[in-house]
Design an enzyme around this catalytic site. Structure first.
Site, mmCIF file in Angstrom:
data_model
loop_
_atom_site.group_PDB
_atom_site.id
_atom_site.type_symbol
_atom_site.label_atom_id
_atom_site.label_comp_id
_atom_site.label_asym_id
_atom_site.label_seq_id
_atom_site.Cartn_x
_atom_site.Cartn_y
_atom_site.Cartn_z
ATOM 1 N N HIS A 54 58.392 -26.542 -21.839
ATOM 2 C CA HIS A 54 57.398 -25.758 -22.563
ATOM 3 C C HIS A 54 57.358 -26.069 -24.049
ATOM 4 C CE1 HIS A 54 55.562 -22.105 -24.372
ATOM 5 N NE2 HIS A 54 54.799 -22.160 -23.292
ATOM 6 N N LYS A 92 46.956 -14.470 -43.826
ATOM 7 C CA LYS A 92 46.668 -13.037 -43.707
ATOM 8 C C LYS A 92 45.509 -12.573 -44.590
ATOM 9 C CE LYS A 92 50.333 -12.882 -41.111
ATOM 10 N NZ LYS A 92 50.218 -12.890 -39.643
ATOM 11 N N ASN A 164 47.597 -17.220 -27.260
ATOM 12 C CA ASN A 164 48.561 -17.086 -26.180
ATOM 13 C C ASN A 164 48.556 -15.666 -25.625
ATOM 14 O OD1 ASN A 164 50.870 -17.821 -24.512
ATOM 15 N ND2 ASN A 164 52.052 -16.497 -25.882
ATOM 16 N N GLU A 165 48.137 -15.504 -24.378
ATOM 17 C CA GLU A 165 48.163 -14.226 -23.677
ATOM 18 C C GLU A 165 47.565 -13.091 -24.517
ATOM 19 O OE1 GLU A 165 52.215 -13.635 -22.445
ATOM 20 O OE2 GLU A 165 52.137 -15.259 -20.971
ATOM 21 N N HIS A 252 48.652 -17.785 -16.673
ATOM 22 C CA HIS A 252 50.106 -17.761 -16.581
ATOM 23 C C HIS A 252 50.501 -16.949 -15.354
ATOM 24 C CE1 HIS A 252 50.524 -18.349 -21.257
ATOM 25 N NE2 HIS A 252 49.930 -19.357 -20.647
ATOM 26 N N GLU A 296 51.889 -21.665 -18.117
ATOM 27 C CA GLU A 296 53.230 -21.112 -17.926
ATOM 28 C C GLU A 296 53.327 -20.697 -16.463
ATOM 29 O OE1 GLU A 296 54.518 -17.938 -20.462
ATOM 30 O OE2 GLU A 296 53.711 -18.847 -22.284
#
Length: 800
Positions: A54, A92, A164-165, A252, A296
């Site tokens: 990964h 930010k 990611n997710e 995933h 994943e």
């Protein structure tokens, strides 16, 4: 250290316990190495797609280099996925730095994924992102990412997976209160709009034509939740909004605690239903099935007692680390079965991790000392070790046991058959090897992943093929059949999926749902209905199915893997084989009904595998000595047995060499198109002088081609024979003190056919290796000619 995880090599010794079988059989696996199989258009086994780690790793890391060399990975490979997207470069503020124009022209890409934490997209603290107008921000962000990749990034990833997710943490970006569900769906929409706009920008930049936009990295895809409300608010909405503009869908998938309701499995029917639903809706909405990347997969592992990030407590337990290997094996075979419908897959195995970090429980290496710095493989190595060396083209393999997953590949004269047991109990199957003539040896490598002890890899080589094979729960095996000559294809099997024109249909008792499949091509072969359903666990899973009006008799087991009893409800694909003759060319109707109410049919897919004859020998010629003998017919004649495959009428030539260049005469026969075994006799002016070393070489070439030219169509590896007398030398395992080595020439590993203490010497007589194992690592030897002595006999081999 490999032996810590009980990797046992038992070459040449048949251990009874490894081949002890039950008295009954649970199905038959039929293997036909002469039928090449295509899943859609894919046949060649692509290791780069399936064997990854990964995280990215330092290319100069010595342990990583050794790992890549052992498992056939490219030297440039750094890893498969990392959270290094330029999306996070806004500091930010929502403003991005000036892009440096370091590169121009079409960018080459690195075969990996780039992503980042969704908090980098929703960067304002305490904001209600369901009320934020993000249009200008998304436009600015996607412009920056496009320009960063085409002008500044030195190693452009082939795949950009923006977040990611993101959906599982969408509640972090809205405050609680009334209407939370609706507001969360607004946040989901912003996520999907990001993917859409980035896809448009990347595809409009000619410099990034090698880059692919992927999304949305959905974790825990419980599509069935809330009567499929979860599907409608997540993946369906994503495809509706961004499906046209992204290249690949990603997801995933994990077994284990914390997912699948009560710690159940996605392995098996649930994984099939998740991917089937994405494919089906892609076909309906977009008019084509876009490939899927499983970025994943495996099993989620629990932290060790007392561990929390940064508190210094070790989070490494080799037994816990090992449990994911079982799931990785389950899922890898399922993904391979989908062929080109899977773009990429990444087992969630990390790189080097210190023992006090979160992801050491998923690491490939654990640090065992600081001074000196030393790393040790974890049990995750076993996944790669079992698959080591497997390559070639897919061949036809059929299992009547739905719980024993199979894959098979042919490479020259080696046939690799991979088996995996999804069932909770031991499965014993018959092995039916078709077209298995000229078999010389069978190697069996087995991986058992236990729940309460460390995994074992065992390996044994035998001279005959097993008729039956037993696999305990979670066990996997690679059976390597070696033949005297390469196998060629005379048939072609093509596996094709057809998607229905509707999906997600409610189930009403004794009421048929009818699905139409258009433009179906039929033929000889087999057919299967992939019927995915989401239902209460107490519901019926024995539907009444009719193909074009004819009822189908269901086999006893139509659920791959476990019955999902640990889930709140069942979501899985029911696999129903039927006679391909029930289909007709063009439009076909399939009706499905259940005897009870509730639930949905989430997708219906028609899978057909047709078999057709092909010109088996087109551009294919092969030859090998069929036996390791030099029968002396008379004082100056020697006879050799050869086996061959010929695409047209060919000449077979066998010659005796002294060294690599001096021909001691040659014999020739002409054979017709096809395959067979023949004898070739060589007549020499005088008998071979005793006490010298000779090489026997077999060639197949165009009829009447000049032996001294380069017109040979195919030339096998030299078969080395060392003669100390003029009598027949028979390299037969049944005779004492006779042996042979293979492959020859050799690149990495040399196998010795008999046990015993041996030594290897160079042509100058210098001893370079010695030992008693039957598989010898000769990687360190320089290229050239070597002699292996076992007892009083000597065999010559070439190191490439």
């Amino acid at each position: 250290m490999l032996n810590k995880f009980r990797i046992l090599t038992l070459k040449g010794i048949v251990i009874a316990s490894l081949f002890s079988f039950s008295v009954y059989s649970q199905g038959t696996i039929t293997i036909n190495p002469r039928t090449q199989r295509f899943v859609n258009n894919e046949s060649t086994f692509n290791r780069d797609k399936y064997f990854n780690i990964h995280q990215l790793t330092d290319l100069k890391d010595a342990d990583f280099i050794q790992f890549k060399n052992r498992f056939d990975m490219k030297p440039s490979y750094r890893g498969a996925r990392i959270l290094d997207s330029p999306l996070k470069n806004h500091n930010k503020t929502g403003n991005f730095p000036q892009v440096r124009r370091n590169f121009s022209g079409v960018r080459q890409v690195e075969n990996r994924f780039a992503s980042t934490n969704p908090k980098e997209f929703f960067y304002k603290k305490n904001a209600d992102y369901s009320k934020e107008n993000m249009t200008q921000y998304i436009d600015k962000l996607t412009n920056y990412m496009r320009d960063y990749y085409r002008y500044q990034e030195p190693l452009v990833p082939k795949y950009i997976e923006p977040l990611n997710e993101p959906v599982i943490v969408n509640n972090l970006f809205v405050p609680g209160g009334n209407g939370l569900r609706d507001r969360l769906e607004v946040v989901n929409t912003r996520i999907f709009e990001l993917h859409r706009e980035l896809g448009k920008k990347i595809h409009a930049a000619p410099e990034l034509r090698n880059m692919k936009v992927t999304g949305f990295a959905m974790a825990f895809p419980a599509f069935e939740a809330g009567n499929f409300r979860n599907w409608n608010s997540t993946y369906k909405r994503f495809i509706d909004i961004a499906g046209k503009d992204v290249d690949i869908f990603s997801v995933h998938v994990y077994d284990g605690v914390g997912v699948n309701n009560f710690g159940g499995r996605r392995s098996g029917s649930n994984l099939e239903a998740v991917l089937d639903m994405i494919e089906t809706y892609s076909s309906i909405k977009l008019g084509k099935v876009k490939p899927i990347a499983v970025t994943e997969y495996g099993r989620l592992m629990t932290d060790q007692p007392g561990f929390s990030p940064g508190n210094g407590v070790s989070n490494y337990n080799p037994l816990e680390n090992a449990q994911a290997v079982r799931s990785q094996m389950h899922m890898s075979l399922a993904l391979m079965e989908r062929g080109e419908d899977i773009e990429y897959s990444i087992p969630f195995t990390m790189n080097k991790q210190p023992p006090t970090t979160t992801f050491v429980k998923a690491a490939l290496w654990n640090r065992v000392s600081r001074n000196p710095l030393r790393w040790e493989y974890t049990p995750r190595l076993n996944f790669f070790e079992l698959w080591r060396g497997v390559k070639g083209k897919r061949i036809e393999i059929n299992s009547t046991n739905i719980d024993v997953q199979t894959q098979a590949f042919l490479d020259n004269n080696k046939l690799y058959v991979v088996l995996n047991n999804l069932n909770d109990i031991t499965q014993t199957v018959n092995l039916n090897l078709v077209n298995g003539a000229n078999l010389t040896s069978v190697n069996v490598r087995r991986l058992k992943v236990f729940e309460k002890k460390l995994p074992e890899i065992t390996e044994v080589t035998r001279t005959t093929a097993p008729d039956q094979f037993s696999l305990v729960y979670g066990e996997s095996a690679v059976i390597t059949y070696t033949f005297a000559a390469p196998k060629t294809f005379n048939k072609k099997a093509t596996s094709t999926k057809y998607y229905s024109n509707k999906y997600l249909q409610p189930i009403r008792a004794n009421t048929a749902n009818t699905f139409t499949f258009n433009n179906v091509k039929t033929g000889k072969g087999k057919a299967k209905l992939r019927l995915a359903v989401g239902r209460n666990l107490k519901s019926s899973f024995r539907p009444k199915v009719a193909i074009n009006g004819t009822n189908v008799v269901l086999p006893k087991d139509i659920i791959r893997g476990d019955n999902q009893s640990k889930r709140r409800e069942f979501f899985g694909t029911l696999e129903i084989p039927f006679n391909i003759n029930l289909l007709k060319a063009g439009a076909n109707n399939v009706s499905v009904s259940f005897p009870d109410n509730l639930g949905h049919i989430s997708s219906v897919i028609l899978e057909i595998e047709t078999i057709e004859n092909v010109d088996s020998n087109t551009n294919v010629d092969s030859i090998a000595l069929a036996s390791f003998t030099i029968p002396m017919v008379s004082a100056d004649q020697y006879t050799f047995d050869v086996t061959y495959e010929a695409s047209e009428q060919r000449d077979i030539v066998v010659a005796i060499l002294e060294g690599n260049t001096v021909f001691k005469g040659s014999g020739k026969i002409t054979v017709a198109r096809g395959s067979g075994n023949k004898k070739v006799t060589i007549t020499l002016p005088t008998a071979l002088p005793p006490g010298k070393n000779y090489i026997v070489r077999a060639m197949i070439r165009e009829k009447d081609g000049d032996f001294s030219t380069n017109k040979d169509l195919s030339q096998v590896t030299d078969v080395e024979v060392i003669s100390n007398t003029l009598s027949t030398i028979d390299f037969n395992l049944d005779k004492e003190n006779t042996f042979y080595v293979y492959p020859n020439p050799v690149t990495n590993e040399l196998n010795i056919s008999l046990e015993g203490r041996w030594s290897i010497s160079s042509v100058s007589g210098r001893k370079v290796l010695q030992g008693d194992q039957q598989t010898v690592d000769v990687t360190a030897l320089s290229k050239g000619i070597y002699f292996l002595k076992l007892d009083t006999n000597v065999v010559k081999f070439i190191k490439e």
